[in-house]
Design an enzyme around this catalytic site. Structure first.
Site, PDB file in Angstrom:
ATOM      1  N   HIS A 141       0.839  -1.205   0.000  1.00 25.94           N
ATOM      2  CA  HIS A 141       0.000   0.000   0.000  1.00 25.94           C
ATOM      3  C   HIS A 141       0.868   1.246   0.000  1.00 25.94           C
ATOM      4  O   HIS A 141       0.623   2.198  -0.771  1.00 25.94           O
ATOM      5  CB  HIS A 141      -0.920  -0.032   1.220  1.00 25.94           C
ATOM      6  N   GLU A 142       1.884   1.275   0.851  1.00 28.39           N
ATOM      7  CA  GLU A 142       2.753   2.455   0.931  1.00 28.39           C
ATOM      8  C   GLU A 142       3.560   2.641  -0.346  1.00 28.39           C
ATOM      9  O   GLU A 142       3.756   3.767  -0.816  1.00 28.39           O
ATOM     10  CB  GLU A 142       3.667   2.361   2.148  1.00 28.39           C
ATOM     11  N   HIS A 145       1.505   4.294  -2.907  1.00 27.96           N
ATOM     12  CA  HIS A 145       1.521   5.747  -2.740  1.00 27.96           C
ATOM     13  C   HIS A 145       2.762   6.352  -3.409  1.00 27.96           C
ATOM     14  O   HIS A 145       2.689   7.403  -4.054  1.00 27.96           O
ATOM     15  CB  HIS A 145       1.531   6.111  -1.249  1.00 27.96           C
ATOM     16  N   GLU A 211      -6.385   6.999  -0.815  1.00 26.37           N
ATOM     17  CA  GLU A 211      -6.301   5.788   0.011  1.00 26.37           C
ATOM     18  C   GLU A 211      -6.980   4.605  -0.691  1.00 26.37           C
ATOM     19  O   GLU A 211      -6.445   3.493  -0.698  1.00 26.37           O
ATOM     20  CB  GLU A 211      -6.949   6.032   1.381  1.00 26.37           C
TER      21      GLU A 211
END
Length: 291
Positions: A141-142, A145, A211
């Protein structure tokens, strides 16, 4: 594509708010001519560029220092470092710096202006709470980003929203000094109350959209949406039980889960940096059924 269009529309709304404040200041401080309006708009565009350049070059170092992040090597934490390294190779991303911050709050964030200048950070609480597959989902997930340059996007959004709020207050005081017309003063007071809220809501809308996109991209990176869903479920409980202390609420958007605990439902969710975790989990479960 829908995420991109919504983000562009929200940024356009922020820009219009910013320029609207400039127009108010032009009305009260300049002579009302077209030339002076162009001058004021030019000044505000230049100010926005300066603000964004500062965010672009210095946000990473400021964030890492503020959270007392220790950048680690493979030998210092082979588990976390190895997971990030494997994901970066799979996603064809440059290897980011890997950091740990000492906090019982289970959470993680990414920072840096782009893939070549990125760092991903986990708290000690996160490392203690999650199993390897769940940790892999969070780090994916990071890295999503990082790949999508969300850190830069959110830094710019937060900076512009903050500038809009400050300038709205300045415009109100300027109108009190220049006008004695009660109707004008009433309009300015209403703007003083509503424009900062509008700017904040737009910023938060951008944050929630990013998100959702990072959840989806991270789950595709690992081909394991259920592990990320499981991690998010644990993070919700962990952040309610151990919310961050002595932290500026304006930094909430950078974490994978709301670090201050609490669940917002209905209209209150508009004031949240993150979508409801149960909604994120539902989307990931639905995604798992399609893979």
């Amino acid at each position: 594509m829908g995420y991109v269009i919504r983000t562009m529309a929200l940024f356009m709304a922020l820009t219009l708010l910013f320029m609207g404040i400039g127009a108010v200041l032009w009305y009260f401080f300049f002579d009302g001519t077209t030339d002076s309006l162009m001058l004021v708009m030019g000044m505000f565009i230049a100010l926005a560029v300066i603000i964004n350049l500062f965010s672009f070059f210095f946000s990473k170092s400021i964030v890492l220092r503020a959270h007392k992040v220790k950048i680690i090597t493979r030998n210092e934490n082979p588990r976390l470092y190895g997971i990030v390294e494997g994901l970066a190779m799979h996603a064809k991303l440059p290897m980011p710096q890997v950091g740990i911050t000492n906090s019982p709050t289970p959470n993680a964030f990414a920072t840096g202006r782009g893939p070549k200048n990125a760092a991903v950070v986990a708290t000690t609480g996160l490392l203690n709470l999650l199993n390897d597959n769940e940790l892999k989902g969070v780090m994916a997930h990071e890295l999503a980003h990082v790949k999508n340059r969300d850190v830069l996007i959110m830094s710019i959004a937060a900076t512009i929203a903050g500038a809009v709020s400050i300038l709205a207050r300045f415009a109100l005081f300027a109108s009190f000094g220049r006008s004695r017309d009660m109707a004008t003063m009433a309009i300015m007071f209403l703007a003083y109350l509503t424009i900062p809220i509008a700017a904040m809501l737009i910023q938060l809308g951008i944050s929630r959209g990013r998100e959702y996109k990072a959840d989806e991209a991270g789950a595709r990176m690992t081909n394991d949406p259920l592990s990320l869903a499981s991690a998010l479920n644990k993070l919700e409980g962990g952040n309610i039980a151990n919310p961050l202390k002595n932290e500026n609420p304006s930094s909430a958007h950078m974490w994978i889960a709301n670090p201050f605990g609490g669940r917002k439902k209905g209209g209150a969710s508009l004031f949240s940096t993150h979508p409801p975790i149960q909604e994120r989990i539902a989307r990931l479960n639905k995604m798992a059924g399609r893979l």
